[in-house]
Write a protein that holds these residues in place. Structure first.
Motif, short mmCIF file in Angstrom:
data_model
loop_
_atom_site.label_atom_id
_atom_site.label_comp_id
_atom_site.label_asym_id
_atom_site.label_seq_id
_atom_site.Cartn_x
_atom_site.Cartn_y
_atom_site.Cartn_z
N ALA A 189 0.84 -1.19 0.00
CA ALA A 189 0.00 0.00 0.00
C ALA A 189 0.88 1.25 0.00
O ALA A 189 2.01 1.22 0.51
N PRO A 190 0.41 2.35 -0.58
CA PRO A 190 1.17 3.60 -0.50
C PRO A 190 1.46 3.95 0.96
O PRO A 190 0.59 3.86 1.82
N SER A 191 2.68 4.33 1.23
CA SER A 191 3.07 4.61 2.60
C SER A 191 2.44 5.89 3.10
O SER A 191 2.36 6.89 2.38
N ARG A 192 2.01 5.87 4.34
CA ARG A 192 1.50 7.07 5.00
C ARG A 192 2.49 7.60 6.03
O ARG A 192 2.16 8.50 6.82
N THR A 193 3.68 7.03 6.02
CA THR A 193 4.72 7.42 6.95
C THR A 193 5.55 8.55 6.36
O THR A 193 5.83 8.57 5.16
N THR A 194 5.91 9.50 7.19
CA THR A 194 6.81 10.57 6.76
C THR A 194 8.24 10.08 6.86
O THR A 194 8.68 9.61 7.90
N ARG A 195 8.97 10.19 5.76
CA ARG A 195 10.35 9.72 5.75
C ARG A 195 11.23 10.60 6.62
O ARG A 195 11.11 11.82 6.62
N ALA A 196 12.11 9.96 7.38
CA ALA A 196 13.04 10.71 8.22
C ALA A 196 13.97 11.55 7.37
O ALA A 196 14.24 11.25 6.21
N GLN A 197 14.46 12.63 7.94
CA GLN A 197 15.36 13.52 7.22
C GLN A 197 16.75 12.88 7.08
O GLN A 197 17.15 12.05 7.89
N PRO A 198 17.51 13.25 6.05
CA PRO A 198 18.88 12.76 5.92
C PRO A 198 19.69 13.06 7.18
O PRO A 198 19.54 14.13 7.79
N GLY A 199 20.52 12.13 7.56
CA GLY A 199 21.34 12.30 8.75
C GLY A 199 20.69 11.81 10.02
O GLY A 199 21.32 11.83 11.09
N THR A 200 19.42 11.36 9.95
CA THR A 200 18.74 10.84 11.13
C THR A 200 19.47 9.60 11.63
O THR A 200 19.84 8.72 10.85
N ALA A 201 19.67 9.52 12.93
CA ALA A 201 20.38 8.38 13.51
C ALA A 201 19.50 7.13 13.48
O ALA A 201 18.27 7.22 13.62
N ASP A 202 20.13 5.97 13.29
CA ASP A 202 19.41 4.71 13.39
C ASP A 202 18.98 4.48 14.83
O ASP A 202 19.58 4.97 15.76
N GLY A 203 17.94 3.69 14.99
CA GLY A 203 17.45 3.40 16.33
C GLY A 203 16.07 2.79 16.32
O GLY A 203 15.43 2.65 17.36
N ARG A 204 15.59 2.39 15.14
CA ARG A 204 14.26 1.80 15.03
C ARG A 204 14.31 0.32 15.38
O ARG A 204 15.26 -0.39 15.04
N ALA A 205 13.26 -0.14 16.05
CA ALA A 205 13.26 -1.52 16.55
C ALA A 205 12.51 -2.48 15.64
O ALA A 205 12.60 -3.69 15.83
N GLY A 206 11.78 -1.98 14.66
CA GLY A 206 10.94 -2.84 13.84
C GLY A 206 11.74 -3.77 12.94
O GLY A 206 12.93 -3.57 12.69
N ILE A 207 11.07 -4.79 12.44
CA ILE A 207 11.70 -5.78 11.57
C ILE A 207 10.70 -6.16 10.48
O ILE A 207 9.50 -6.24 10.72
#
Length: 257
Positions: free
Chosen positions: A124-142
């Motif tokens: 489905a088309p994403s409804r998430t806003t993409r993080a800005q360049p340079g954003t640090a990693d730290g997401r827990a999803g898989i």
């Protein structure tokens, strides 16, 4: 490894692309080169590809292979795929960064060209806003991609089996099924980027909030008598080799999961 040479850029008509055609791209990288490629990709190759009419669905580290980079790219159809890829790979952004990108790779030709297995099973088309360049990693999803290798001309029957027998069990065990795709059998419209041909592969993508949640999902399936004694046996009968499972963690700017 395929290296695209410089050429004249082709303009792409405006309009949002859909994901009727999806590339599952898996790159074999040189040792310790993955973070270099991810930094370059997330900084230079997302908005610039989408400006040509394609969509960057998600990009990932493979949890089980430190020298693998995996990403998903979507198109509205095969003709527009050729146009968009030609525009990008003959354009100034790729020309400026191709040597650095190609320098991280041993091989970039492990690519499945896919389409939704049914009209409502694509991404489905994403409804998430993409993080800005340079954003640090730290997401827990898989995201987990399960690749099922089928005999020719059995994809429609397997898609029905997945929707009626497999998917309900996955959902009951707390998976979020993102998409179910199958090999697109039409000719590659951009042969300078090879894809795997002569195969019939069904791939489903599931999302989990964490690695622990995925492990709980597997435990729940293992406790299901229907899954272990019926569904798995039927899946094995319909496939000619063991399913391939990719455990993928998103980069900082991935839209999935």
């Amino acid at each position: 490894m395929t290296v695209i040479t410089e050429g004249k850029s082709m303009a792409h008509s405006e309009g949002a692309s859909t994901n009727a055609i999806v590339e599952l791209r898996r790159y074999r990288l040189r040792p310790q080169a993955r973070e270099t490629l991810i930094d370059l990709f997330d900084r230079e190759f997302i908005e610039t590809q989408e400006a040509e009419g394609m969509s960057v669905i998600g990009q990932f580290r493979d949890l089980d292979d430190p020298d693998s980079f995996v990403w998903l790219r979507g198109f509205s159809d095969m003709p527009s795929r050729a146009e968009a890829l030609n525009a990008f790979y003959t354009g100034p952004v790729w020309a400026a960064h191709r040597d650095q990108a190609n320098g991280t790779m041993i091989n970039s030709e492990n690519v499945l060209l896919l389409r939704p297995a049914a009209p409502d099973t694509g991404f489905a088309p994403s409804r998430t806003t993409r993080a800005q360049p340079g954003t640090a990693d730290g997401r827990a999803g898989i995201v987990v991609a399960t690749c099922c290798y089928l005999a020719p001309r059995t994809d429609e029957a397997f898609a029905t089996f997945f929707e009626t027998r497999v998917k309900p069990q996955l959902v009951q065990a707390s998976a979020t099924v993102l998409a179910a795709l199958v090999t697109e059998q039409s000719p590659n419209t951009f042969p300078r980027l090879p894809v795997r041909e002569g195969e019939t592969v069904f791939v489903w993508f599931s999302a989990f909030p964490s690695l622990a949640a995925y492990e709980d999902h597997l435990a729940a399936l293992a406790q299901s008598e229907n899954w272990t004694t019926e569904v798995v046996a039927e899946m094995e009968r319909r496939t000619w080799r063991k399913n391939e499972v990719l455990r993928l963690t998103p980069t900082a700017r991935s839209l999935l999961p």
